[in-house]
Enzyme design. Structure first.
Site, PDB file in Angstrom:
ATOM      1  N   ARG A 106     -21.394 -33.232   1.725  1.00 34.24           N
ATOM      2  CA  ARG A 106     -21.397 -33.662   3.139  1.00 34.24           C
ATOM      3  C   ARG A 106     -20.478 -34.866   3.263  1.00 34.24           C
ATOM      4  NH1 ARG A 106     -26.250 -34.982   7.360  1.00 34.24           N
ATOM      5  NH2 ARG A 106     -26.153 -32.716   7.408  1.00 34.24           N
ATOM      6  N   HIS A 133     -20.346 -27.178  10.346  1.00 34.69           N
ATOM      7  CA  HIS A 133     -21.683 -27.346   9.747  1.00 34.69           C
ATOM      8  C   HIS A 133     -22.247 -25.940   9.482  1.00 34.69           C
ATOM      9  CE1 HIS A 133     -25.268 -29.177   8.518  1.00 34.69           C
ATOM     10  NE2 HIS A 133     -25.773 -29.610   9.657  1.00 34.69           N
ATOM     11  N   GLN A 136     -26.080 -24.894   8.828  1.00 32.76           N
ATOM     12  CA  GLN A 136     -26.898 -24.978  10.050  1.00 32.76           C
ATOM     13  C   GLN A 136     -26.840 -23.659  10.826  1.00 32.76           C
ATOM     14  OE1 GLN A 136     -28.473 -28.131  11.424  1.00 32.76           O
ATOM     15  NE2 GLN A 136     -29.432 -26.641  12.778  1.00 32.76           N
ATOM     16  N   ASP A 229     -26.370 -31.295  21.087  1.00 34.47           N
ATOM     17  CA  ASP A 229     -26.295 -32.134  19.886  1.00 34.47           C
ATOM     18  C   ASP A 229     -26.031 -33.562  20.370  1.00 34.47           C
ATOM     19  OD1 ASP A 229     -25.898 -33.096  17.283  1.00 34.47           O
ATOM     20  OD2 ASP A 229     -23.825 -32.382  17.160  1.00 34.47           O
ATOM     21  N   CYS A 270     -29.717 -29.201  16.647  1.00 34.38           N
ATOM     22  CA  CYS A 270     -29.689 -29.260  15.177  1.00 34.38           C
ATOM     23  C   CYS A 270     -30.519 -30.420  14.633  1.00 34.38           C
ATOM     24  CB  CYS A 270     -28.247 -29.363  14.685  1.00 34.38           C
ATOM     25  SG  CYS A 270     -27.358 -30.760  15.401  1.00 34.38           S
ATOM     26  N   ARG A 315     -33.702 -24.330   8.146  1.00 34.18           N
ATOM     27  CA  ARG A 315     -32.612 -24.878   7.326  1.00 34.18           C
ATOM     28  C   ARG A 315     -32.890 -24.615   5.846  1.00 34.18           C
ATOM     29  NH1 ARG A 315     -29.568 -28.930   8.710  1.00 34.18           N
ATOM     30  NH2 ARG A 315     -28.245 -28.018   7.121  1.00 34.18           N
TER      31      ARG A 315
HETATM   32  N1  NVA Z   1     -22.712 -33.731  15.271  1.00 31.42           N
HETATM   33  C1  NVA Z   1     -23.734 -34.337  14.451  1.00 31.42           C
HETATM   34  C2  NVA Z   1     -24.507 -33.281  13.717  1.00 31.42           C
HETATM   35  C3  NVA Z   1     -25.659 -33.802  12.895  1.00 31.42           C
HETATM   36  C4  NVA Z   1     -26.377 -32.712  12.155  1.00 31.42           C
HETATM   37  C5  NVA Z   1     -23.088 -35.311  13.494  1.00 31.42           C
HETATM   38  O1  NVA Z   1     -22.069 -34.963  12.893  1.00 31.42           O
HETATM   39  O2  NVA Z   1     -23.596 -36.429  13.351  1.00 31.42           O
HETATM   40  N1   CP Z   2     -29.216 -30.983  11.222  1.00 28.16           N
HETATM   41  C1   CP Z   2     -28.893 -31.707  10.154  1.00 28.16           C
HETATM   42  O1   CP Z   2     -27.915 -31.445   9.464  1.00 28.16           O
HETATM   43  O2   CP Z   2     -29.732 -32.730   9.882  1.00 28.16           O
HETATM   44  P1   CP Z   2     -29.544 -33.883   8.784  1.00 28.16           P
HETATM   45  O3   CP Z   2     -28.380 -34.738   9.256  1.00 28.16           O
HETATM   46  O4   CP Z   2     -30.834 -34.617   8.758  1.00 28.16           O
HETATM   47  O5   CP Z   2     -29.219 -33.251   7.460  1.00 28.16           O
END
Ligand code: NVA
Ligand code: CP
Length: 329
Positions: A106, A133, A136, A229, A270, A315
């Site tokens: 990540r 992502h 997800q 989101d 999400c 998830r």
């Molecule tokens: N768009 C958000 C998704 C989190 C799962 C981010 O990148 O922070």
């Molecule tokens: N939805 C999601 O990816 O959550 P986290 O950032 O907690 O992993």
């Protein structure tokens, strides 16, 4: 179908049949877990998780899924490893690829996870980048299928920042699975032209449709799913909050957004979500801008249409399916 040895970087790399296979497998593994059936088919394997951004769901899903499958897990925090600081992505990939059977990453740019995958020699799974992502997506599609018994032909409406990882990934996934994707937002936040064109092309083969609109009534009429989101994603500067609130508040998912949706319409997110003042960021935004809820109202988030916690649970089942499919014979 075999996906052994494959990377999981973006669903652009996967066919509709392969995506459906992963959703089916996630459903099967969920059922097995509910029955208490042990499915530790990957005993003896080891995986490593690299998180350059924070996480609750993704990290826990990888860890629980790996343990259920009988694997061992190393969590690598870049602040205490050589990754990116003293050692390049390519060198790290070649070292980790010698020790582990799979690598989760990540981080920021998609090019980094692509580079890891190029050099690792073992499957690399994208646990979120700025652009995509994909893990997800399997959870989200499983959740939608659990509610409607199908995916094809459903009207899927995404409200908010549609040009980041979630909007991009959902548009690609809907295009591949024959769904009617609508990005409903201020046009500054429409997904990039290149990706829209790619999705329109895919849609012409799958029967999907892709619509970008600023018109909330047009977008939400007969919607099956309304998804949102956060307005400011991880890694983005705090300075953008003011502009985002100004641009995206009209696209908040509230009771009005559901007025023209189908009776059976569901709300998805999400997570994490800013739906009340019980977070540090929520408090800061409240003090500065006076907002008590942001991308979704507490009423919708806590209401009967909300399936966000099923989605979060899924998830884990989905990530288990992705690891099992790419690591098993
Ligand atoms: N768009 C958000 C998704 C989190 C799962 C981010 O990148 O922070
Ligand atoms: N939805 C999601 O990816 O959550 P986290 O950032 O907690 O992993």
């Amino acid at each position: 179908m075999t996906l052994k040895g494959r990377n999981f970087l973006t669903l652009k790399d996967y066919t509709p049949e392969e995506i459906t296979y992963l959703i089916d497998l996630a459903e099967e593994l969920k059922e097995k877990k509910k029955q208490g059936a042990i499915h530790d088919s990957l005993v003896g394997k080891n995986i490593v998780l690299i998180f350059e951004k924070t996480s609750t769901r993704t990290r826990c899903s990888f860890e629980v899924a790996a343990h259920d499958l009988g694997m061992h897990v190393t969590y690598l925090d870049p602040s205490v490893s050589q990754f990116g600081g003293k050692e390049s992505v390519a060198d790290t990939a070649r070292v980790l690829g010698r020790m582990y059977d799979g690598i989760e990453y990540r981080g920021f740019g998609q090019e980094k996870v692509e580079e890891l995958a190029k050099y690792a020699g073992v499957p690399v799974w994208n646990g979120l980048t700025n652009e995509f992502h994909p893990t997800q997506m399997i959870a989200d599609m499983l959740t939608i299928r659990e509610n409607f018994g199908k995916l094809e032909g459903l009207k899927f409406v995404y409200m908010g920042d549609a040009r980041y990882n979630m909007g991009n990934s959902l548009m690609v996934t809907c295009a591949k699975l024959g769904m009617n994707f609508v990005a409903c937002t201020n046009k500054k936040y429409f997904p990039a032209n290149e990706l829209v064109e790619y999705c329109i092309d895919i849609a012409s083969e799958t029967g999907a449709t892709i619509t970008l609109t600023e018109d909330i009534t047009e977008a939400t009429t007969d919607a099956d799913v309304i998804y949102t989101d956060v307005w400011v994603s991880m890694g983005e500067p705090e300075a953008v909050w003011e502009e985002r609130i100004h641009d995206l508040l009209p696209y908040q998912v509230n009771a009005k957004a559901f007025e023209k949706a189908k009776e059976t319409a569901i709300f998805m997110h999400c997570l994490p979500a800013y739906h009340d003042l019980n977070t540090k960021v929520g408090q800061e935004v409240y003090k500065k801008f006076g907002l008590t809820e942001m991308e979704v109202t507490n009423e919708v988030f806590e209401g009967p249409r909300s399936v966000v916690f099923d989605e979060a649970e899924n998830r884990m089942h989905s990530i288990k399916a992705i690891m099992k499919a790419t690591l098993s014979d």
